[in-house]
Structure formats: structure tokens, C-alpha cells
Motif scaffolding. Structure first.
Motif, mmCIF file in Angstrom:
data_model
loop_
_atom_site.group_PDB
_atom_site.id
_atom_site.type_symbol
_atom_site.label_atom_id
_atom_site.label_comp_id
_atom_site.label_asym_id
_atom_site.label_seq_id
_atom_site.Cartn_x
_atom_site.Cartn_y
_atom_site.Cartn_z
ATOM 1 N N ASP A 218 -7.621 26.310 9.785
ATOM 2 C CA ASP A 218 -7.149 26.984 8.537
ATOM 3 C C ASP A 218 -6.177 28.131 8.849
ATOM 4 O O ASP A 218 -6.157 27.815 10.837
ATOM 5 N N PRO A 219 -4.925 27.778 8.893
ATOM 6 C CA PRO A 219 -3.372 27.834 9.803
ATOM 7 C C PRO A 219 -3.326 29.379 10.382
ATOM 8 O O PRO A 219 -3.091 29.542 11.298
ATOM 9 N N ALA A 220 -4.406 30.683 9.624
ATOM 10 C CA ALA A 220 -4.369 32.021 10.024
ATOM 11 C C ALA A 220 -4.862 32.130 11.457
ATOM 12 O O ALA A 220 -4.411 32.351 12.232
ATOM 13 N N ASP A 221 -5.683 30.493 11.868
ATOM 14 C CA ASP A 221 -6.811 30.601 12.967
ATOM 15 C C ASP A 221 -7.471 29.338 13.008
ATOM 16 O O ASP A 221 -8.263 29.543 12.989
ATOM 17 N N PRO A 222 -6.871 28.616 13.297
ATOM 18 C CA PRO A 222 -7.082 27.311 14.101
ATOM 19 C C PRO A 222 -7.644 27.171 15.061
ATOM 20 O O PRO A 222 -8.571 26.109 15.165
ATOM 21 N N PRO A 249 -5.903 30.263 24.305
ATOM 22 C CA PRO A 249 -4.616 31.854 23.823
ATOM 23 C C PRO A 249 -3.092 31.222 24.473
ATOM 24 O O PRO A 249 -2.397 31.898 23.660
ATOM 25 N N LEU A 250 -2.978 29.972 25.515
ATOM 26 C CA LEU A 250 -1.964 29.626 25.274
ATOM 27 C C LEU A 250 -1.202 28.261 24.567
ATOM 28 O O LEU A 250 -0.256 28.413 24.117
ATOM 29 N N PHE A 251 -2.072 27.455 24.232
ATOM 30 C CA PHE A 251 -1.654 26.629 23.457
ATOM 31 C C PHE A 251 -1.958 26.748 21.719
ATOM 32 O O PHE A 251 -0.815 26.472 20.853
ATOM 33 N N VAL A 252 -2.857 27.883 21.147
ATOM 34 C CA VAL A 252 -2.673 28.226 19.287
ATOM 35 C C VAL A 252 -2.663 29.539 19.220
ATOM 36 O O VAL A 252 -2.427 30.021 19.863
ATOM 37 N N LEU A 253 -1.229 28.670 18.394
ATOM 38 C CA LEU A 253 -0.544 29.786 17.229
ATOM 39 C C LEU A 253 -1.335 30.433 15.415
ATOM 40 O O LEU A 253 -1.659 29.420 15.383
ATOM 41 N N LYS A 254 -1.539 31.935 16.155
ATOM 42 C CA LYS A 254 -2.597 31.815 15.411
ATOM 43 C C LYS A 254 -1.311 32.836 14.001
ATOM 44 O O LYS A 254 -0.595 33.250 14.717
ATOM 45 N N ARG A 255 -1.391 32.412 12.796
ATOM 46 C CA ARG A 255 -0.618 33.411 11.579
ATOM 47 C C ARG A 255 -1.038 33.857 10.858
ATOM 48 O O ARG A 255 -2.120 33.435 9.750
ATOM 49 N N THR A 256 -0.520 35.242 11.580
ATOM 50 C CA THR A 256 -0.946 36.522 10.867
ATOM 51 C C THR A 256 -0.875 36.144 9.339
ATOM 52 O O THR A 256 -0.093 36.275 8.485
ATOM 53 N N GLY A 257 -1.647 36.616 8.709
ATOM 54 C CA GLY A 257 -1.531 36.540 7.207
ATOM 55 C C GLY A 257 -1.484 37.727 6.151
ATOM 56 O O GLY A 257 -1.302 38.987 7.351
ATOM 57 N N SER A 400 16.282 29.518 7.805
ATOM 58 C CA SER A 400 15.141 28.409 8.447
ATOM 59 C C SER A 400 13.758 28.494 9.261
ATOM 60 O O SER A 400 14.132 29.999 10.334
ATOM 61 N N GLY A 401 12.946 28.576 8.481
ATOM 62 C CA GLY A 401 11.833 28.834 9.570
ATOM 63 C C GLY A 401 10.020 28.537 8.999
ATOM 64 O O GLY A 401 10.106 27.823 7.918
ATOM 65 N N LEU A 402 8.503 28.569 9.335
ATOM 66 C CA LEU A 402 7.536 28.910 8.560
ATOM 67 C C LEU A 402 7.315 29.710 8.673
ATOM 68 O O LEU A 402 7.556 30.413 9.535
ATOM 69 N N PRO A 403 5.884 30.052 7.840
ATOM 70 C CA PRO A 403 4.930 30.989 7.895
ATOM 71 C C PRO A 403 4.390 31.463 9.216
ATOM 72 O O PRO A 403 4.273 30.485 9.737
ATOM 73 N N GLY A 404 5.218 32.724 9.726
ATOM 74 C CA GLY A 404 4.764 32.940 11.018
ATOM 75 C C GLY A 404 4.878 32.116 12.085
ATOM 76 O O GLY A 404 4.499 32.354 13.234
ATOM 77 N N LYS A 405 5.548 31.726 12.418
ATOM 78 C CA LYS A 405 6.818 30.948 13.233
ATOM 79 C C LYS A 405 7.494 31.882 13.377
ATOM 80 O O LYS A 405 8.348 32.936 12.245
ATOM 81 N N SER A 406 8.625 32.007 14.053
ATOM 82 C CA SER A 406 10.064 32.213 14.434
ATOM 83 C C SER A 406 11.407 31.892 13.443
ATOM 84 O O SER A 406 11.246 30.536 13.004
ATOM 85 N N SER A 407 12.278 32.575 13.032
ATOM 86 C CA SER A 407 13.200 31.869 12.155
ATOM 87 C C SER A 407 14.180 32.334 12.295
ATOM 88 O O SER A 407 14.578 33.051 13.167
ATOM 89 N N SER A 408 15.182 31.791 11.755
ATOM 90 C CA SER A 408 16.815 32.615 11.781
ATOM 91 C C SER A 408 17.359 32.130 10.480
ATOM 92 O O SER A 408 16.921 31.385 9.899
ATOM 93 N N SER A 409 18.250 32.980 10.307
ATOM 94 C CA SER A 409 18.885 32.870 9.250
ATOM 95 C C SER A 409 20.131 31.435 9.504
ATOM 96 O O SER A 409 20.310 30.926 10.164
ATOM 97 N N PHE A 410 19.700 31.089 8.124
ATOM 98 C CA PHE A 410 21.273 29.670 7.752
ATOM 99 C C PHE A 410 22.127 29.971 7.178
ATOM 100 O O PHE A 410 22.300 30.817 6.281
#
Length: 431
Positions: A218-222, A249-257, A400-410
Motif C-alpha cells: 500500500d503506497p500510503a502505508d507500506p 519508523p526510520l526505514f519506511v516512508l508513508k505517503r499521506t494521501g 520533478s518529484g513523486l507524490p508524497g516525497k520531496s519535490s523541486s522546481s524544474f
């Protein structure tokens, strides 16, 4: 700590770099270099060969051949990356950058082993965007440090042309970092991986990576699905379960929908008068593929109820003649880049060759907020992916980026990605 200078092939201090491309081969490695001397090419090849053999002996999945591409010359930055499968690429501003760390500040031998560590994890866990820096870089730091020691045991102190005692960059350094007052997240992650290896063994960790790669997440909570595999491989060992409680808690990125509802309608409920939203000028000026990232564009719709019914992307596939048997993803996101809906499409939608407009119809048109983001992610490597086109002048709406992760202007230009929206036949108001 720099992890960069890993895979290069470079000239000796006393000899000028050869202009012609050259190849060095050793067991399980092929080094192709330009602007590099043969002694350094051989040292890199022997290092990667020994690191690969050591990882294989521990039970990790490694390629039959690791292909190393190294280029040294003016106008380049010193940087190294891997494709997650079987290739390393190193660019160097100067061949002199391959000298020992005391001179350059770049840990060449450690870096090569660090990249081999990444392959041991990334090959079985092909979709690893849930991993934090502590999980991914921490693993490569841990295994890479062990591989440095293994390389020294096989190749001895004279491996590197600009000789130095590279044992200091192995497990001895990692243990010093962990004993320090404020270890980095990468060092903390490496320490946690070291604990798991001590609880189980390397072959069990390799089995865990394989299980993770075959598990639907589950991308939101793997975390729950990953934890189930940890417990399965740990065979009910309470110590392994306790380890995961610390590591998750240190290894898994939870993507808040997004809190915006993913309301859908039938295509027949729409007006049939779609509007194409765009920022690009339609003229390709360049193209990019981003490993570990994606291509995103912001859009706005007028007042009222609008539904995304399709996306168009200008681009072309690269890699083998046959498309990979996997999907890429297009996400509809809110203005905070949180996913509202995920639309998978087969890679075969894109052809190799000249870039063209590829229509991607949305089977279930989905309600969009007044401001939204469309993001495309192709999980690319050096041998498969999609080059997305960009125009010349940026509008400030490209990321540039992916949902729920850091992004930056291109800001080099605008991605040639367009959104097709339509209104309901009966009008309607956006909630």
C-alpha cells in the motif's frame, strides 16, 4: 562523507589521460573508460570484481556482469550512480579526482563497494520508493563497508595505484560513526541493518529482500506488509519483531494521501467537449529521465466541476527493443502533491525512436480540485525508461518529484505533459 568517486577510471598523476575509449575486463565486470589510465581502469575493475564476488558469497543477487562506464574530462561533475540492475556510471571533472581520499576527499574504493551494496538491495526490491535515506543509503553503507574489508582480504594493500590503507573505510569506520555522539540517519540505518544481519544472517536478509520485491504494498502505508515479511523470514523470533518495531519508523516512508475525494463518473456522463490544459509550447527543446523521481506539472481549472479524462505525454521509450513487462504510473495529485488517484499504464504505450505525443485515456474520469498536479513516474534505470520532452522556456509550473516525497522546481523548461478535462453534461459544482 562522499559516496561519489566510485566507479571511475582515471589517469595516473604522472601520465596523461588517453583520449581513446578503452575496456578492462575482470571476473564479473567490464569497465569502459575515456580519459582514464589503464592502471586505474584495472584497479576499478578488480575492486568491483572482488566486491561482487564477496556479495555473491554472502547470498545476495548480483548481476552476471557489472558494467562500469567512467568518463573524465572538463565540464563534468564528479558523480556516481547505479541503475539498480547492473550498471555504474561515473563522471569526473578531472582524472586526478581518482587519487586517494587524503588528497581528493572522495572515497573511491568505498564508493565502488557502496554501489555494489545498492545492487544487492535494488535488484530484488525493484520498486523501492518507499525506502527512506536511512533504509537505502544505510543498507549500502553497511554492506559496502563489509565489502571494503572483503576486497582488502582478496586484493591487499596495493590495489589502488595511489596506494593507501583503505581498510579505514570499511567496518572500522562504520563502527566509529555509530559510537559517535550524533550519527547521521545513514549511519543509524547502517547500524540497524547490522543488527538484523547479526540476528539472522546474510542469506536470510537476501531472502527478505526477495520477499519484499514480490509483496504488493500500500503506497500510503507500506509498513504492515513489509513487517509481515520480516516476521515470516524471522520465523517468529521475538528479537526480529522487536528489531522491526525500531526500524520501521526510520526505514519506511508513508505517503499521506490527499483528503480530496477521488470521485469518478462514467465517460458517458461528460459533455464530450474536453478542454486540453497545457503550459508547454509544443516544441521539444530537450528530454529527461529521472531515476528515483518523476515528471510533474501544475494545472488549474475554471470554477465548476471538472474531471480528468486523459493525459498526453510527449516522449519516447529507451532500452531494449521489447518494452519491459511492467506498468508506469500517472498520478492525479492535489496542490500539495498528495495523491488523489493512481492510474497505471503499460510501458508498451511508448515506442522507441522519435518522441511523439502519447495519449493516456482515463477509464474512470476523476474529479479534480481547482488546482492540481499531474505526475508521471516510470521507475527508470540506465537500461529502461522514458525520456519525457521539455520545451525551452519554463512557466514555473513544472516539478520533478513523486507524490508524497520531496519535490523541486524544474526551471529548464516545461514538461510536455498535458491534462484533458471535461465537465458533466448537467454542469455541476466542485465540492
Amino acid at each position: 562523507m562522499q559516496y561519489l568517486a566510485l566507479l571511475a577510471v582515471v589517469v595516473t598523476v604522472s601520465a596523461p589521460a588517453a583520449a581513446a575509449e578503452q575496456t578492462f575486463r575482470a571476473d564479473g565486470v567490464a569497465v569502459t573508460s575515456t580519459g582514464v589510465s589503464q592502471p586505474y581502469a584495472a584497479a576499478i575493475g578488480r575492486t568491483v570484481s572482488a566486491a561482487r564476488a564477496a556479495a555473491l558469497a554472502l547470498g545476495y543477487d548480483m548481476p552476471a556482469t557489472i558494467h562500469v562506464r567512467a568518463t573524465a574530462g572538463p565540464g563534468q561533475k564528479t558523480r556516481l550512480f547505479n541503475d539498480g540492475h547492473d550498471r555504474f556510471n561515473l563522471t569526473l571533472a578531472s582524472a586526478k579526482d581518482l587519487r586517494k581520499p587524503a588528497v581528493t576527499g572522495i572515497f573511491h574504493l568505498y564508493g565502488l563497494c557502496h554501489e555494489a551494496g545498492h545492487l544487492a538491495q535494488y535488484r530484488p526490491v525493484t520498486h523501492h520508493d518507499w525506502m527512506t535515506t536511512a533504509a537505502a543509503e544505510g543498507w549500502a553503507h553497511h554492506l559496502g563497508s563489509r565489502l571494503v574489508d572483503a576486497v582488502y582480504a582478496k586484493e591487499g594493500p596495493t590495489l589502488w595505484p595511489d596506494a593507501y590503507d583503505y581498510r579505514a573505510d570499511g567496518m572500522a569506520r562504520l563502527k566509529r560513526q555509530l559510537a559517535g555522539r550524533n550519527p547521521s540517519d545513514t549511519a543509524k540505518g547502517a547500524g540497524l541493518w547490522m543488527e538484523l544481519v547479526d540476528l539472522l544472517d546474510h542469506k536470510a536478509v537476501a531472502a527478505l529482500f526477495k520477499a519484499w520485491g514480490q509483496t504488493r504494498l500500500d503506497p500510503a502505508d507500506p509498513g504492515p506488509a513489509l513487517g509481515n515479511m520480516v516476521r515470516l523470514v524471522g520465523r517468529g523470533d521475538a528479537r526480529v519483531d522487536a528489531w522491526w518495531k525500531k526500524a520501521e519508523p526510520l526505514f519506511v516512508l508513508k505517503r499521506t494521501g490527499s483528503q480530496f475525494a477521488a470521485k469518478t463518473v462514467s465517460p458517458g456522463d461528460l459533455s464530450g467537449r474536453p478542454v486540453t490544459l497545457k503550459h508547454d509550447d509544443g516544441v521539444k527543446a530537450g528530454q529527461k529521465s529521472f531515476a528515483g523521481s518523476g515528471h510533474a506539472v501544475r494545472f488549474q481549472v475554471p470554477d465548476g466541476e471538472w474531471y480528468l479524462r486523459g493525459v498526453m505525454i510527449h516522449g519516447s521509450r529507451y532500452g531494449g527493443s521489447r518494452p519491459p513487462d511492467e506498468d508506469f504510473h500517472v498520478w492525479l495529485c492535489d496542490k500539495e502533491f498528495r495523491a488523489i488517484a493512481d492510474f497505471p499504464f503499460p510501458y508498451k504505450m511508448f515506442e522507441r525512436g522519435e518522441a511523439t505525443w502519447v495519449p493516456l485515456p482515463i477509464a474512470k474520469p476523476t474529479l479534480v480540485p481547482g488546482e492540481f498536479i499531474v505526475c508521471a513516474g516510470f521507475n527508470p534505470t540506465g537500461t529502461k525508461g522514458v525520456f519525457v520532452s521539455q520545451d525551452k522556456a519554463g512557466s514555473g509550473n513544472t516539478l520533478s518529484g513523486l507524490p508524497g516525497k520531496s519535490s523541486s522546481s524544474f526551471d529548464v523548461g516545461d514538461w510536455m505533459i498535458r491534462a484533458i478535462v471535461d465537465r458533466p453534461k448537467s454542469g455541476g459544482r466542485r465540492p
